[in-house]
Design a protein around this motif. Structure first.
Motif: not given
Length: 499
Positions: A94-106, A108-117
């Motif tokens: 569930l890593a993609p969903y965990v990333a969104i939960i713990f870093a919603p700012g990434f 929200y700001h549309g920083d998909l590269v940082k979210l993928a990393q």
């Protein structure tokens, strides 16, 4: 000594990371990903589990001896390992969903590269949760048998791996920050293996056994549930800070991290080291039904925390910018990040003594297997922290998050003391109050001398690293000498600090 080595090396690690990777960008992604297994580790291992396990282990050791300890270890290691494997697997899947939960700012700001990393890093570091939690189980057993050196030294391995991979491995990976994720994975396995010979010498190295009816496991689980709530509160506070920081300008997560790491150096060396010793001692005095010794141990721990923690808090507050500039201002770190990190360090330093007091007051409840009171206090502290966060983040940005943490910590420490006074008749007597006044006066004298020595603010931005190191080293040495001379002049002697 092991704790000091670990904390100092941890600071060196952060200096290396700051020099090679700077602040913001990929560092924010790694720090958020690494917070997740650390958060769960403190829930399943060093936090709730240890607080529930150590008192039960002390009881089993007294009543059943080595055979009882071996039996408890066999069953508790099986259950803990099973849960850890399950949670680790879920994190990876569930890593993609965990990333969104713990870093919603990434997101929200549309920083998909940082979210993928962040997602990729979460998958790499997730197995660290299993290794380090089982390491904490081994360390709890060693502490109960009076072996504090090996568990205290173990975190050194994490720092060594991170430094090595940052310096030599960053060119092997793309993006380079992934070298740190590999370092975390290697370090987790190394720490677990490092403690096994000590367990073997104690004859408690046993094969896991899974049983649904073991009394010791059920007792630990029963005590762990309220402790889990209590520990999760403080960890949720830290994660809430990270979530809100991810919504602020780029670099906010890193600024909070660098300042928090610097404030954790005295917290780890002083507060956590004393707490590590206090919990087994309090558990043993409670089992012996020696209430006078129980209260005396708590009083000694408070005096020692005040004696070492108060000057550390004052120095961190007054020297925040010189320290951050000297330690981190080189390589990829710019001076704007230095200024931002120093502001949040001042806010954290205001709560440093409170965090240390929590570390020594909470074991007063855990050692008696009384978990409900600190849980209730922790929940109220979490609510207060959330309120302070929302009140202060708009005006003070990342500094408001750090200040909210400090304010809620003082509430937590004060409430713990109030309930210990009510339930255990533990008082901060006249001797401790007089001791506190002398330490306060000595800190005032120390700050006065530092004021005379502190260079102009522009010095820290324009001078070389060598000049900054020379200036800070001189002020730290003078501050230490002046403080100890002042406490001696005000009548504090070595025997006042003996347990």
């Amino acid at each position: 000594m092991g704790t000091l080595s670990s904390r100092v090396l941890g600071l060196v690690r952060d200096v290396v990371i700051g020099h090679i990777f700077g602040a913001g960008g990929q560092v924010d992604a790694f720090l958020i990903a690494f917070k997740i297994p650390n958060f769960l580790r403190r829930l399943f291992a060093e936090g709730a589990f240890s607080q529930a396990f150590i008192p039960v282990l002390a009881e089993v050791k007294k009543e059943s001896g080595l055979s009882g300890v071996r039996d408890l270890m066999a069953h508790i290691s099986a259950w803990l390992g099973l849960w850890l494997l399950l949670v680790t697997t879920l994190l990876i899947v569930l890593a993609p969903y965990v990333a969104i939960i713990f870093a919603p700012g990434f997101w929200y700001h549309g920083d998909l590269v940082k979210l993928a990393q962040t997602t990729a890093t979460i998958r790499l570091v997730s197995p660290y949760l299993f290794f380090i939690s089982m390491t904490a189980l081994c360390g709890a057993v060693l502490n109960t048998y009076g072996n504090f050196a090996i568990p205290a030294f173990t975190p050194v391995l994490l720092n060594v791996c991170l430094i090595f991979f940052a310096v030599f491995g960053s060119s092997w990976f793309e993006p380079p920050i992934q070298s740190l994720a590999i370092a975390v994975l290697v370090a987790g396995l190394a720490q677990l293996l490092f403690q096994q010979p000590s367990l073997y010498r104690l004859n408690v190295f046993v094969r896991p056994k899974l049983s649904f009816q073991h009394d010791g496991v059920r007792k630990v689980a029963r005590l762990m549930v309220p402790a889990l709530l209590g520990v999760s509160v403080s960890q949720i506070n830290l994660l809430l800070d990270t979530v809100l920081a991810s919504l602020l300008v780029d670099g906010s997560v890193s600024w909070l991290y660098y300042s928090d790491r610097l404030s954790e150096l005295p917290l780890g060396v002083i507060g956590i080291a004393i707490a590590t010793v206090v919990l087994p001692v309090l558990s043993n005095t409670h089992m012996a039904q020696d209430s006078d010794q129980f209260r005396a141990t708590l009083g000694w721990a408070i005096k020692l925390v005040v004696f070492l923690g108060l000057p550390a808090s004052a120095a961190l507050f007054y020297l925040s910018e010189p320290l951050i500039a000297t330690i981190f201002y080189h390589g990829e770190m710019d001076f704007h990040s230095v200024e931002m990190s120093s502001l949040s360090l001042r806010a954290y330093s205001l709560g440093l003594l409170a965090f240390m007091l929590i570390k020594v007051l909470a074991p007063g409840f855990y050692s008696r297997q009384e978990m409900k009171t600190p849980v209730k206090i922790a929940i109220w502290s979490m609510i207060l922290n959330m309120v302070f966060n929302l009140m202060l983040v708009y005006w003070l940005k990342h500094v408001g998050l750090a200040l909210a943490t400090a304010l809620s910590a003082w509430f937590n420490a004060g409430a713990l003391y109030w309930f210990l006074r009510r339930d255990m008749k533990f008082y901060v007597g006249r001797d401790i109050r007089a001791f506190l006044l002398r330490v306060l006066l000595a800190c005032a004298v120390m700050i006065g001398f530092l004021y005379l020595l502190l260079p102009a603010p522009l010095f820290w931005q324009t001078q070389s690293i060598y000049a900054r190191v020379y200036a800070v080293s001189g002020m730290v040495c003078v501050g230490i000498c002046v403080y100890f001379a002042a406490v001696w002049a005000f009548g504090i002697r070595f025997h006042h600090l003996k347990r």
